[in-house]
Design an enzyme around this catalytic site. Sequence first.
Site, PDB file in Angstrom:
ATOM      1  N   GLN A 126       0.899   1.120  -3.844  1.00 20.40           N
ATOM      2  CA  GLN A 126       2.167   1.125  -3.083  1.00 20.40           C
ATOM      3  C   GLN A 126       1.968   0.566  -1.671  1.00 20.40           C
ATOM      4  OE1 GLN A 126       1.267   4.267  -4.976  1.00 20.40           O
ATOM      5  NE2 GLN A 126       2.118   2.958  -6.554  1.00 20.40           N
ATOM      6  N   GLY A 136       1.404  -1.724  -9.880  1.00 21.86           N
ATOM      7  CA  GLY A 136       1.266  -2.885 -10.753  1.00 21.86           C
ATOM      8  C   GLY A 136       0.575  -3.963  -9.955  1.00 21.86           C
ATOM      9  N   HIS A 137      -0.676  -4.233 -10.291  1.00 18.95           N
ATOM     10  CA  HIS A 137      -1.458  -5.212  -9.526  1.00 18.95           C
ATOM     11  C   HIS A 137      -1.807  -6.383 -10.432  1.00 18.95           C
ATOM     12  CE1 HIS A 137      -2.961  -1.506  -7.076  1.00 18.95           C
ATOM     13  NE2 HIS A 137      -1.700  -1.802  -6.845  1.00 18.95           N
ATOM     14  N   THR A 168       5.267  -3.562 -13.123  1.00 16.03           N
ATOM     15  CA  THR A 168       5.331  -2.304 -13.864  1.00 16.03           C
ATOM     16  C   THR A 168       6.639  -2.173 -14.620  1.00 16.03           C
ATOM     17  OG1 THR A 168       3.891  -1.279 -12.237  1.00 16.03           O
ATOM     18  CG2 THR A 168       5.185   0.223 -13.599  1.00 16.03           C
ATOM     19  N   GLY A 173       0.113  -7.955  -2.646  1.00 11.43           N
ATOM     20  CA  GLY A 173      -1.013  -8.756  -3.137  1.00 11.43           C
ATOM     21  C   GLY A 173      -2.329  -7.996  -2.978  1.00 11.43           C
ATOM     22  N   LYS A 174      -2.242  -6.655  -3.045  1.00 15.24           N
ATOM     23  CA  LYS A 174      -3.441  -5.826  -2.873  1.00 15.24           C
ATOM     24  C   LYS A 174      -4.453  -6.098  -3.984  1.00 15.24           C
ATOM     25  CE  LYS A 174      -0.801  -2.182  -3.058  1.00 15.24           C
ATOM     26  NZ  LYS A 174       0.528  -2.801  -2.992  1.00 15.24           N
ATOM     27  N   ASP A 233       3.428  -4.302  -3.411  1.00 11.34           N
ATOM     28  CA  ASP A 233       3.425  -5.637  -4.014  1.00 11.34           C
ATOM     29  C   ASP A 233       3.071  -6.740  -3.020  1.00 11.34           C
ATOM     30  OD1 ASP A 233       4.218  -4.469  -6.421  1.00 11.34           O
ATOM     31  OD2 ASP A 233       6.334  -4.610  -5.866  1.00 11.34           O
ATOM     32  N   ARG A 246      11.517  -5.129 -12.984  1.00 16.09           N
ATOM     33  CA  ARG A 246      12.740  -5.262 -12.174  1.00 16.09           C
ATOM     34  C   ARG A 246      12.577  -6.388 -11.157  1.00 16.09           C
ATOM     35  NH1 ARG A 246      13.469   0.744  -9.845  1.00 16.09           N
ATOM     36  NH2 ARG A 246      11.201   0.615  -9.869  1.00 16.09           N
ATOM     37  N   ASP A 247      13.693  -7.071 -10.842  1.00 14.70           N
ATOM     38  CA  ASP A 247      13.664  -8.057  -9.767  1.00 14.70           C
ATOM     39  C   ASP A 247      13.352  -7.337  -8.460  1.00 14.70           C
ATOM     40  OD1 ASP A 247      14.232 -10.229 -11.268  1.00 14.70           O
ATOM     41  OD2 ASP A 247      16.317 -10.438 -10.631  1.00 14.70           O
TER      42      ASP A 247
HETATM   43  P1  GDP Z   1       0.060  -5.587  -5.452  1.00 16.21           P
HETATM   44  O1  GDP Z   1       0.878  -4.548  -6.135  1.00 16.21           O
HETATM   45  O2  GDP Z   1       0.018  -5.414  -3.968  1.00 16.21           O
HETATM   46  O3  GDP Z   1      -1.317  -5.736  -6.036  1.00 16.21           O
HETATM   47  O4  GDP Z   1       0.821  -6.974  -5.679  1.00 16.21           O
HETATM   48  P2  GDP Z   1       1.453  -7.510  -7.072  1.00 16.21           P
HETATM   49  O5  GDP Z   1       0.343  -7.931  -7.934  1.00 16.21           O
HETATM   50  O6  GDP Z   1       2.427  -6.523  -7.601  1.00 16.21           O
HETATM   51  O7  GDP Z   1       2.302  -8.714  -6.549  1.00 16.21           O
HETATM   52  C1  GDP Z   1       1.716  -9.778  -5.855  1.00 16.21           C
HETATM   53  C2  GDP Z   1       1.907 -11.082  -6.663  1.00 16.21           C
HETATM   54  O8  GDP Z   1       1.629 -12.184  -5.846  1.00 16.21           O
HETATM   55  C3  GDP Z   1       0.973 -11.203  -7.851  1.00 16.21           C
HETATM   56  O9  GDP Z   1       1.656 -11.894  -8.872  1.00 16.21           O
HETATM   57  C4  GDP Z   1      -0.185 -12.035  -7.308  1.00 16.21           C
HETATM   58  O10 GDP Z   1      -0.852 -12.804  -8.321  1.00 16.21           O
HETATM   59  C5  GDP Z   1       0.537 -12.954  -6.370  1.00 16.21           C
HETATM   60  N1  GDP Z   1      -0.202 -13.374  -5.178  1.00 16.21           N
HETATM   61  C6  GDP Z   1      -1.116 -12.693  -4.442  1.00 16.21           C
HETATM   62  N2  GDP Z   1      -1.486 -13.408  -3.354  1.00 16.21           N
HETATM   63  C7  GDP Z   1      -0.796 -14.573  -3.423  1.00 16.21           C
HETATM   64  C8  GDP Z   1      -0.716 -15.720  -2.556  1.00 16.21           C
HETATM   65  O11 GDP Z   1      -1.347 -15.812  -1.525  1.00 16.21           O
HETATM   66  N3  GDP Z   1       0.132 -16.721  -2.967  1.00 16.21           N
HETATM   67  C9  GDP Z   1       0.874 -16.650  -4.109  1.00 16.21           C
HETATM   68  N4  GDP Z   1       1.669 -17.673  -4.421  1.00 16.21           N
HETATM   69  N5  GDP Z   1       0.823 -15.590  -4.916  1.00 16.21           N
HETATM   70  C10 GDP Z   1       0.020 -14.551  -4.578  1.00 16.21           C
HETATM   71  P1  IMO Z   2       2.140  -1.442  -6.083  1.00 16.83           P
HETATM   72  O1  IMO Z   2       0.850  -0.681  -6.032  1.00 16.83           O
HETATM   73  C1  IMO Z   2       6.436  -1.481  -5.235  1.00 16.83           C
HETATM   74  C2  IMO Z   2       8.570   2.340  -5.659  1.00 16.83           C
HETATM   75  C3  IMO Z   2       9.563   2.489  -6.801  1.00 16.83           C
HETATM   76  C4  IMO Z   2      10.561   3.436  -6.146  1.00 16.83           C
HETATM   77  C5  IMO Z   2       9.669   4.373  -5.320  1.00 16.83           C
HETATM   78  C6  IMO Z   2       9.334   5.686  -6.008  1.00 16.83           C
HETATM   79  O2  IMO Z   2       2.274  -2.398  -7.199  1.00 16.83           O
HETATM   80  O3  IMO Z   2       2.448  -2.029  -4.732  1.00 16.83           O
HETATM   81  P2  IMO Z   2       7.697   6.319  -8.010  1.00 16.83           P
HETATM   82  O4  IMO Z   2       7.714   5.901  -9.453  1.00 16.83           O
HETATM   83  O5  IMO Z   2       6.453   5.979  -7.292  1.00 16.83           O
HETATM   84  O6  IMO Z   2       8.097   7.755  -7.831  1.00 16.83           O
HETATM   85  O7  IMO Z   2       8.901   5.463  -7.345  1.00 16.83           O
HETATM   86  O8  IMO Z   2       8.470   3.630  -5.095  1.00 16.83           O
HETATM   87  N1  IMO Z   2       7.206   1.932  -6.078  1.00 16.83           N
HETATM   88  C7  IMO Z   2       6.691   0.705  -5.867  1.00 16.83           C
HETATM   89  N2  IMO Z   2       7.244  -0.413  -5.330  1.00 16.83           N
HETATM   90  N3  IMO Z   2       5.146  -1.492  -5.619  1.00 16.83           N
HETATM   91  C8  IMO Z   2       4.567  -0.378  -6.134  1.00 16.83           C
HETATM   92  O9  IMO Z   2       3.244  -0.294  -6.400  1.00 16.83           O
HETATM   93  C9  IMO Z   2       5.358   0.778  -6.308  1.00 16.83           C
HETATM   94  N4  IMO Z   2       5.121   2.025  -6.806  1.00 16.83           N
HETATM   95  C10 IMO Z   2       6.248   2.699  -6.642  1.00 16.83           C
HETATM   96  O10 IMO Z   2      10.140   1.260  -7.124  1.00 16.83           O
HETATM   97  O11 IMO Z   2      11.386   2.739  -5.250  1.00 16.83           O
HETATM   98 MG    MG Z   3       2.499  -4.391  -7.429  1.00 14.75          MG
END
Ligand code: GDP
Ligand code: IMO
Ligand code: MG
Length: 427
Positions: free
Chosen positions: A223, A40-41, A299, A15-16, A13, A302-303
């Site tokens: 991840q 979850g991106h 995804t 910001g990939k 999470d 959860r907090d």
């Molecule tokens: P990923 O799983 O690595 O793709 O990241 P997520 O999408 O799960 O979580 C990253 C969150 O941060 C998303 O809601 C993005 O829209 C947001 N985000 C990404 N880069 C930035 C940033 O530079 N600033 C802010 N405020 N939000 C960002």
């Molecule tokens: P992105 O790509 C954050 C965590 C789960 C759990 C552990 C194992 O959005 O960064 P799994 O279902 O993979 O067997 O769960 O990994 N987890 C993540 N945490 N971002 C993710 O993906 C994750 N994918 C799995 O919360 O702790």
């Molecule tokens: Mg994510």
Amino acid sequence: MPALVLLGAQWGDEGKGKATDLLGGSVDYVVRYQGGNNAGHTVVVGDQKYALHLLPSGILSPGCTPVIGNGVVVDPSVLLSELSGLDERGVDTSKLLISGNAHLITPYHTTLDKVSERFLGKRKIGTTGRGIGPAYADKINRVGIRVQDLFDESILRQKVEAALDNKNQVLAKLYNRRAIAADQVVEELLGYADPLSGYVADTTLLLNNAIDQGQVVLFEGGQGTLLDVDHGTYPFVTSSNPTAGGACTGTGVGPTKINRVIGILKAYTTRVGAGPFPTELLDDDGEQLRTIGGERGVTTGRDRRCGWFDAVIARYATRVNGLTDFFLTKLDVLTGWERIPVCVAYEIDGKRVEELPYSQTDFHHAKPIYETLPGWSEDITRAKTFDELPKNAQKYVQALEEMSGAPISAIGVGPGRDETIQINSFL
Ligand code: GDP
Ligand code: IMO
Ligand code: MG
């Protein structure tokens, strides 16, 4: 610059999705190499927000071919619903390619993921419940079902029956669940053959040819480094290799063809699910990071657990991935703190430790040693160059770069594509 890897440097999470999308317009292929729909991106394009789970984030860039590599585990029902969701929003998904060697997540994997977590009780991992671990376990155990099996009914039936012989014993005798009928699983899986047939390809051949011809290929990790089954905080990890080596095994492209490895690094730290987290904040600061940063899982809803930046982890990510660059994200979230603590080392059983300990027990005992940096209060979301950042924000970035061991080549100051300060080009 024919091939680069973009991966999470912390616990996911970071910001990939945004970073991949940003590069998507300049690359020919974006390839997922591991994980599945546990990812979850969130990608924000103009006033449109997309939540992607299984599809590579490059699918939102019209010129780019999205690829699901052999290292990914594919839940076909999730894949088809994600594709139709994008189709309805006018996104062209017709270029998608899927490796025939990728393994499938079947309904029994999802069931087993959920019941085994329940069985673990307080010791649970906190998985996403998407069947990821059981699907990878079957792959390694050589009883997995692959995408290509969808196109040979007799082989598919034999494999599903063989897998269920064992699993039904476990489900019924250990978990007190109803057995799953092989016929029903086979029928469901056969239903995916037709809609998926047009996407399946020899992606290894295609990607190697593309690189040899000078086309640009971006490998997108799901991840993050500390969720890696080999290099992460085992057993509180996912069941694949998000680290850079996973890009090779998960696509069939050799390491000599990869020139750049970019670590996506949040300006603070978050984690979802159970497991150690030295800089976790259980106070108002943690709550504030969660609220301002919108730290709620894409995804599972959860907090996310939140804490200060941990330079020990960033250094470790540089080491195990051979990072050439960092993309620092969410710097804007830190605006408003008068002082910002950064973890520079750990104290473990009275001793100062600079590197991530390999021992699980030591990591569980690690207490953060903080250095506190001065904060800033100016809005930075419109900054386009490093010089436009307030002096203290510049100092924060420079301090992180020095501690983390690789240059910070881009900085995110907001979720949108254009809310990015590019310092060094990635291509
Ligand atoms: P990923 O799983 O690595 O793709 O990241 P997520 O999408 O799960 O979580 C990253 C969150 O941060 C998303 O809601 C993005 O829209 C947001 N985000 C990404 N880069 C930035 C940033 O530079 N600033 C802010 N405020 N939000 C960002
Ligand atoms: P992105 O790509 C954050 C965590 C789960 C759990 C552990 C194992 O959005 O960064 P799994 O279902 O993979 O067997 O769960 O990994 N987890 C993540 N945490 N971002 C993710 O993906 C994750 N994918 C799995 O919360 O702790
Ligand atoms: Mg994510």
